[in-house]
Design a protein around this motif. Structure first.
Motif, PDB file in Angstrom:
ATOM      1  N   LEU A 237       0.774  -1.198   0.038  1.00 16.32           N
ATOM      2  CA  LEU A 237      -0.043  -0.101  -0.092  1.00 16.32           C
ATOM      3  C   LEU A 237       0.853   1.195  -0.024  1.00 16.32           C
ATOM      4  O   LEU A 237       0.607   2.185  -0.868  1.00 16.32           O
ATOM      5  CB  LEU A 237      -0.898  -0.012   1.101  1.00 16.32           C
ATOM      6  N   ILE A 238       1.987   1.225   0.845  1.00 13.77           N
ATOM      7  CA  ILE A 238       2.769   2.355   0.978  1.00 13.77           C
ATOM      8  C   ILE A 238       3.451   2.511  -0.481  1.00 13.77           C
ATOM      9  O   ILE A 238       3.625   3.909  -1.106  1.00 13.77           O
ATOM     10  CB  ILE A 238       3.712   2.259   2.081  1.00 13.77           C
ATOM     11  N   HIS A 239       3.942   1.585  -1.030  1.00 16.73           N
ATOM     12  CA  HIS A 239       4.449   1.633  -2.325  1.00 16.73           C
ATOM     13  C   HIS A 239       3.660   2.148  -3.486  1.00 16.73           C
ATOM     14  O   HIS A 239       4.203   2.982  -4.141  1.00 16.73           O
ATOM     15  CB  HIS A 239       5.115   0.022  -2.792  1.00 16.73           C
ATOM     16  N   ALA A 240       2.566   1.728  -3.419  1.00 11.85           N
ATOM     17  CA  ALA A 240       1.562   2.220  -4.392  1.00 11.85           C
ATOM     18  C   ALA A 240       1.492   3.895  -4.371  1.00 11.85           C
ATOM     19  O   ALA A 240       1.368   4.538  -5.295  1.00 11.85           O
ATOM     20  CB  ALA A 240       0.205   1.699  -4.160  1.00 11.85           C
ATOM     21  N   ALA A 241       1.360   4.302  -3.027  1.00 14.01           N
ATOM     22  CA  ALA A 241       1.186   5.518  -2.810  1.00 14.01           C
ATOM     23  C   ALA A 241       2.273   6.460  -3.260  1.00 14.01           C
ATOM     24  O   ALA A 241       2.322   7.433  -3.972  1.00 14.01           O
ATOM     25  CB  ALA A 241       0.959   6.010  -1.252  1.00 14.01           C
ATOM     26  N   ILE A 242       3.357   5.830  -2.940  1.00  8.97           N
ATOM     27  CA  ILE A 242       5.028   6.407  -3.350  1.00  8.97           C
ATOM     28  C   ILE A 242       5.044   6.676  -4.871  1.00  8.97           C
ATOM     29  O   ILE A 242       5.140   7.583  -5.550  1.00  8.97           O
ATOM     30  CB  ILE A 242       6.060   5.744  -2.766  1.00  8.97           C
ATOM     31  N   GLN A 243       4.677   5.317  -5.475  1.00 16.43           N
ATOM     32  CA  GLN A 243       4.557   5.379  -7.015  1.00 16.43           C
ATOM     33  C   GLN A 243       3.683   6.153  -7.676  1.00 16.43           C
ATOM     34  O   GLN A 243       4.019   6.812  -8.712  1.00 16.43           O
ATOM     35  CB  GLN A 243       4.308   3.703  -7.445  1.00 16.43           C
ATOM     36  N   ASN A 244       2.555   6.637  -6.988  1.00 17.54           N
ATOM     37  CA  ASN A 244       1.495   7.625  -7.504  1.00 17.54           C
ATOM     38  C   ASN A 244       1.808   8.953  -7.088  1.00 17.54           C
ATOM     39  O   ASN A 244       1.303   9.942  -7.613  1.00 17.54           O
ATOM     40  CB  ASN A 244       0.140   7.134  -7.136  1.00 17.54           C
ATOM     41  N   GLY A 245       2.960   9.234  -6.602  1.00 14.72           N
ATOM     42  CA  GLY A 245       3.611  10.429  -6.444  1.00 14.72           C
ATOM     43  C   GLY A 245       3.734  10.935  -4.989  1.00 14.72           C
ATOM     44  O   GLY A 245       4.570  11.957  -4.788  1.00 14.72           O
ATOM     45  N   GLY A 246       3.436  10.354  -3.919  1.00 15.09           N
ATOM     46  CA  GLY A 246       3.664  10.695  -2.689  1.00 15.09           C
ATOM     47  C   GLY A 246       3.659  11.973  -2.193  1.00 15.09           C
ATOM     48  O   GLY A 246       4.775  12.615  -1.713  1.00 15.09           O
ATOM     49  N   ARG A 247       2.508  12.845  -2.365  1.00 17.06           N
ATOM     50  CA  ARG A 247       2.404  14.186  -2.305  1.00 17.06           C
ATOM     51  C   ARG A 247       2.455  14.603  -0.816  1.00 17.06           C
ATOM     52  O   ARG A 247       2.907  15.611  -0.455  1.00 17.06           O
ATOM     53  CB  ARG A 247       1.307  14.762  -3.083  1.00 17.06           C
ATOM     54  N   ASP A 248       2.145  13.690   0.226  1.00 18.06           N
ATOM     55  CA  ASP A 248       1.834  13.851   1.488  1.00 18.06           C
ATOM     56  C   ASP A 248       2.563  12.575   2.264  1.00 18.06           C
ATOM     57  O   ASP A 248       3.157  11.755   1.526  1.00 18.06           O
ATOM     58  CB  ASP A 248       0.581  14.085   1.851  1.00 18.06           C
ATOM     59  N   ASN A 249       2.810  12.971   3.537  1.00 22.06           N
ATOM     60  CA  ASN A 249       3.031  11.789   4.620  1.00 22.06           C
ATOM     61  C   ASN A 249       2.196  10.662   4.351  1.00 22.06           C
ATOM     62  O   ASN A 249       1.102  11.044   3.993  1.00 22.06           O
ATOM     63  CB  ASN A 249       3.112  12.350   5.910  1.00 22.06           C
ATOM     64  N   ILE A 250       2.711   9.448   4.608  1.00 20.43           N
ATOM     65  CA  ILE A 250       1.914   8.258   4.266  1.00 20.43           C
ATOM     66  C   ILE A 250       1.850   7.475   5.421  1.00 20.43           C
ATOM     67  O   ILE A 250       2.950   7.112   5.887  1.00 20.43           O
ATOM     68  CB  ILE A 250       2.396   7.607   2.898  1.00 20.43           C
ATOM     69  N   THR A 251       0.944   6.997   5.927  1.00 21.82           N
ATOM     70  CA  THR A 251       0.578   6.031   6.970  1.00 21.82           C
ATOM     71  C   THR A 251      -0.300   5.164   7.095  1.00 21.82           C
ATOM     72  O   THR A 251      -1.491   5.534   6.630  1.00 21.82           O
ATOM     73  CB  THR A 251       0.512   7.027   8.424  1.00 21.82           C
ATOM     74  N   ALA A 252       0.089   3.837   7.245  1.00 18.00           N
ATOM     75  CA  ALA A 252      -1.135   3.016   7.168  1.00 18.00           C
ATOM     76  C   ALA A 252      -0.863   1.759   8.183  1.00 18.00           C
ATOM     77  O   ALA A 252       0.379   1.338   8.466  1.00 18.00           O
ATOM     78  CB  ALA A 252      -1.129   2.362   5.596  1.00 18.00           C
ATOM     79  N   ILE A 253      -2.030   1.212   8.755  1.00 16.17           N
ATOM     80  CA  ILE A 253      -1.941   0.071   9.619  1.00 16.17           C
ATOM     81  C   ILE A 253      -2.940  -0.872   9.170  1.00 16.17           C
ATOM     82  O   ILE A 253      -4.068  -0.693   8.544  1.00 16.17           O
ATOM     83  CB  ILE A 253      -2.696   0.485  10.991  1.00 16.17           C
TER      84      ILE A 253
END
Length: 258
Positions: A237-253
């Motif tokens: 999930l984190i990788h997908a967000a980064i691949q799509n631009g990662g414009r903000d801090n990303i946190t997931a549980i």
């Protein structure tokens, strides 16, 4: 019943500091200077508590709000937390208001999304736009409720969901931690007594994930990795967000019922 859980918080690609924090059964990001932090927990417990908090306020301030929110959760963690969600929200809000006064009125705040599990039941609470989802029988459902101007307009019928209205309205929060009594009343979204089964998967996340990855893509990632560990799922999930631009801090549980 046992929960396999993992959390990742990542600064993303555009921000200089990470204002997000998380909480997994008493463990959280204590060093606010950490850009990336990973945590996992598979221990069998009588109850399980998870949270994601997304701070607002800029360098050296937003991360303080999210940190103090999860620190306050330590005082409420326990078998009756689902009955004390509102008390926690008020206590965390009071703590942040003290921070504001101590910092000469510099406004800071935080969202909060919580999940509490015990005796095959779950309860969730959120304030702001950090979310809680439940993946059940190949379907992903958001069980939190966004406190944003856009969601308020959707609820009132003023606009239609997915209508393409300007994105600026998405992030205008209508509820958050860091509010003085004279401003408005805190109204957290609370759902209790959610029945859970083996193979159910909960996702808690900040908007740094949901702004970068659609709900359908979230569902596909979880579905395709459902047999894997929570750590594997959350990293995807984190990788997908980064691949799509990662414009903000990303946190997931990710918390799997096993």
């Amino acid at each position: 019943m046992r929960i396999d859980a993992a959390a990742v918080t990542h600064v993303g690609l555009k921000r200089e500091n990470n204002e997000d924090n998380f909480y997994i059964n008493g463990v959280y990001k204590k060093d606010v200077t950490e850009d990336i932090c990973i945590c996992g927990d598979t221990k069998r417990r009588k109850s399980y508590t998870y949270a994601v908090c997304d701070g607002v306020g800029g360098v050296d301030f937003g991360e303080l709000a999210s940190l103090h929110s999860v620190e306050e959760l330590v005082n409420f963690d326990g078998k009756d937390l689902a009955d004390r969600f509102a008390d926690f929200i008020q206590a965390a809000n009071d703590r942040i208001c003290l921070d504001i006064k101590a910092n000469g009125g510099k406004r800071i705040g935080s969202t909060a999304a919580l999940l509490f599990i015990t005796k095959k039941r779950a309860g969730i609470c959120n304030i702001g736009d950090s979310r809680v989802y439940l993946f059940h029988e190949d379907e992903l459902k958001q069980i939190s409720h966004d406190h944003t101007r856009r969601q308020r307009m959707i609820d009132s019928g003023e606009i239609v969901e997915n209508s393409g209205e300007p994105a600026v309205k998405d992030h205008m929060l209508t509820q958050f931690l860091g509010v003085f009594p004279t401003e408005f009343k805190l109204e957290p979204h609370i759902v209790r007594n959610i029945r859970i089964k083996k193979k159910d998967i909960f996702l808690l996340c900040s908007d740094g994930l949901t702004d970068m990855v659609s709900d359908e893509s979230l569902r596909e990632i979880i579905r395709d990795n459902a047999a894997e560990s929570s750590e594997k799922i959350v990293n995807e999930l984190i990788h997908a967000a980064i691949q799509n631009g990662g414009r903000d801090n990303i946190t997931a549980i990710v918390a799997k019922v096993i």
